[in-house]
Scaffold this active site. Structure first.
Site, short mmCIF file in Angstrom:
data_model
loop_
_atom_site.label_atom_id
_atom_site.label_comp_id
_atom_site.label_asym_id
_atom_site.label_seq_id
_atom_site.Cartn_x
_atom_site.Cartn_y
_atom_site.Cartn_z
N LYS A 51 27.55 38.93 46.23
CA LYS A 51 27.87 38.41 47.57
C LYS A 51 26.99 39.05 48.63
CE LYS A 51 32.55 38.66 46.25
NZ LYS A 51 33.95 38.90 46.40
N LYS A 97 21.82 41.79 39.74
CA LYS A 97 23.12 41.13 39.59
C LYS A 97 23.32 40.05 40.66
CE LYS A 97 26.72 43.40 41.36
NZ LYS A 97 27.94 44.16 41.61
N LYS A 122 25.33 50.71 47.39
CA LYS A 122 25.88 50.12 48.62
C LYS A 122 25.56 50.96 49.84
CE LYS A 122 29.49 47.03 47.13
NZ LYS A 122 30.89 46.65 47.23
P1 TYM Z 1 34.28 42.17 43.16
O1 TYM Z 1 35.03 41.55 44.25
O2 TYM Z 1 32.89 42.67 43.41
O3 TYM Z 1 34.17 41.18 41.94
C1 TYM Z 1 35.32 40.56 41.37
C2 TYM Z 1 35.12 40.42 39.87
O4 TYM Z 1 33.92 39.66 39.61
C3 TYM Z 1 33.08 40.38 38.72
N1 TYM Z 1 31.68 40.13 39.07
C4 TYM Z 1 30.76 39.69 38.19
N2 TYM Z 1 30.85 39.39 36.89
C5 TYM Z 1 29.72 38.95 36.28
N3 TYM Z 1 28.53 38.82 36.93
C6 TYM Z 1 28.39 39.12 38.24
N4 TYM Z 1 27.24 38.97 38.85
C7 TYM Z 1 29.56 39.58 38.93
N5 TYM Z 1 29.79 39.96 40.22
C8 TYM Z 1 31.09 40.29 40.28
C9 TYM Z 1 33.43 41.85 38.94
O5 TYM Z 1 33.08 42.64 37.83
C10 TYM Z 1 34.92 41.78 39.16
O6 TYM Z 1 35.61 41.76 37.92
N6 TYM Z 1 36.06 46.79 42.61
C11 TYM Z 1 36.30 45.42 42.26
C12 TYM Z 1 37.66 44.90 42.74
C13 TYM Z 1 38.81 45.75 42.33
C14 TYM Z 1 39.37 45.85 41.02
C15 TYM Z 1 40.48 46.73 41.16
C16 TYM Z 1 39.04 45.31 39.78
C17 TYM Z 1 39.57 46.51 43.13
N7 TYM Z 1 40.57 47.11 42.45
C18 TYM Z 1 41.25 47.09 40.04
C19 TYM Z 1 39.82 45.66 38.69
C20 TYM Z 1 40.92 46.55 38.82
C21 TYM Z 1 35.23 44.57 42.91
O7 TYM Z 1 34.58 44.96 43.83
O8 TYM Z 1 35.14 43.32 42.46
#
Ligand code: TYM
Length: 332
Positions: free
Chosen positions: A197, A194, A111
């Site tokens: 967004k 991957k 990032k």
């Molecule tokens: P974020 O917002 O990027 O994504 C949310 C969830 O979607 C999953 N994900 C995917 N799964 C499969 N294929 C993909 N291409 C893909 N893109 C995203 C992510 O693995 C996630 O489960 N850091 C986290 C948010 C967070 C969090 C937490 C998660 C903050 N605090 C505590 C668990 C526990 C994030 O950026 O997710």
């Protein structure tokens, strides 16, 4: 007691990766666990967010969770900034986690890119806030997509170090739950990247708000290779696009990749893409209709978030006090 915590950032549209990698699993798990699902707005601002856009995205992501079937009567759905314990515990976590641990985080490197010096301190400390999210509720299980695995390993190390440093067993070591055929949904333009967004090409992802025509067009144009489809998962070697599209089909149809290979193996991509796009539209359309309905009523969505925040605070406050006591903080 088994407790789930998971989160999603309100940084733009939810996409198929978020849905298949995380949110749909939340829907399946909600009956067996005590669950908290958080719209992580504090994480979102680690990169610049236009304030009005952040509010709108927080509502939209909440609507997405509800429309996908997360039940606010049985689960806690809230946005992170409404529960101050996340930020308070994150500070303690900052003092437990080691610089060397954070320096290994691949997501920060991706990032921040070449302009590391210009990245926010928040982006660097992002995984510590994520650990705090989980530990604040003593969550035992964390369902996420594959891309969050390294962050979860860090959260486990942090919990362990806190317990060792303060000679306590206060914090459970959280278990990741990385489930299903679509734990890592890849870009439609490049099967080695991957779905995300932050990809500048909208063609690379299926957004939960895309129209049926957009979904069909994106799948039709998705990158493939010249060979026929493999009839078993062993045939995915060197064929990331076939693996991704067939994995998405398996996840959407709730079948195994092996069955999808048996069904479509030997056939051409064109016929398979048509079947995949029909399936994606059929599965997503009801969710999209419900999202639109919910977004027309922002007061209802805001009410769910504030109810959720109140319930989340009731769990978090005594745990934060225990952690503060363990650290030796005096309080009245
Ligand atoms: P974020 O917002 O990027 O994504 C949310 C969830 O979607 C999953 N994900 C995917 N799964 C499969 N294929 C993909 N291409 C893909 N893109 C995203 C992510 O693995 C996630 O489960 N850091 C986290 C948010 C967070 C969090 C937490 C998660 C903050 N605090 C505590 C668990 C526990 C994030 O950026 O997710």
């Amino acid at each position: 007691m088994k407790r789930i915590f998971s989160g999603v950032q309100p940084t733009g549209n939810l996409h198929l990766g978020n849905y298949l990698g995380a949110i749909r699993n939340w829907v399946h798990l909600q009956d067996d666990y005590d669950c908290l699902f958080c719209i992580v707005d504090l994480h979102a601002i680690t990169v610049w967010q236009d304030p009005a856009g952040l509010s709108a995205n927080t509502r939209e992501v909440t609507a997405g969770l509800l429309a996908a079937g997360v039940d606010p009567a049985d689960n806690i759905i809230f946005n992170q900034s409404q529960v101050s314990g996340h930020a308070e515990l994150a500070w303690i976590v900052n003092c437990v986690a080691r610089l060397g641990w954070l320096n290994r985080m691949t997501q920060f490197k991706e990032k921040a890119g070449k302009h590391k010096e210009n990245a926010s301190v928040g982006l660097y400390a992002y995984p510590n806030l994520m650990a705090a999210d989980i530990l604040l509720y003593k969550a035992t299980h964390v369902p996420v997509g594959e891309d969050q695995k390294q962050h979860l390993e860090l959260a486990r190390d942090i919990a362990q170090k806190f317990n060792n440093d303060y000679k306590t067993d206060l914090l459970p070591i959280p278990e990741p739950l990385i489930l299903g055929a679509a734990a890592r949904v890849m870009s439609l333009r490049d099967g080695t990247k991957k779905m995300s967004k932050s990809d500048p090409s909208d063609q690379s992802r299926i957004n939960m708000t895309d129209s049926a025509e957009d979904i069909a067009r994106k799948i039709r144009k998705a990158k493939t290779d010249p060979d026929n489809l493999p009839d078993s998962p062993e045939g995915f070697e060197g064929r990331p696009e076939a693996a991704n599209l067939m994995g998405v089909y398996a996840a959407l149809s709730e079948s195994s990749i092996k069955d999808v290979c048996a069904q479509f193996g030997g056939g051409q991509f064109s016929g398979f893409k048509q079947a995949l796009s029909d399936l994606a539209v059929a599965k997503l359309a009801p969710i999209q209709d419900e999202m639109r309905r919910l977004m027309a009523d922002p007061a209802h969505v805001d009410g769910i978030l504030s109810d959720g925040a109140e319930k989340a605070r009731a769990i978090a406050e005594p745990i934060l006090k225990e952690i503060q006591d363990a650290a030796g903080f005096l309080r009245a």
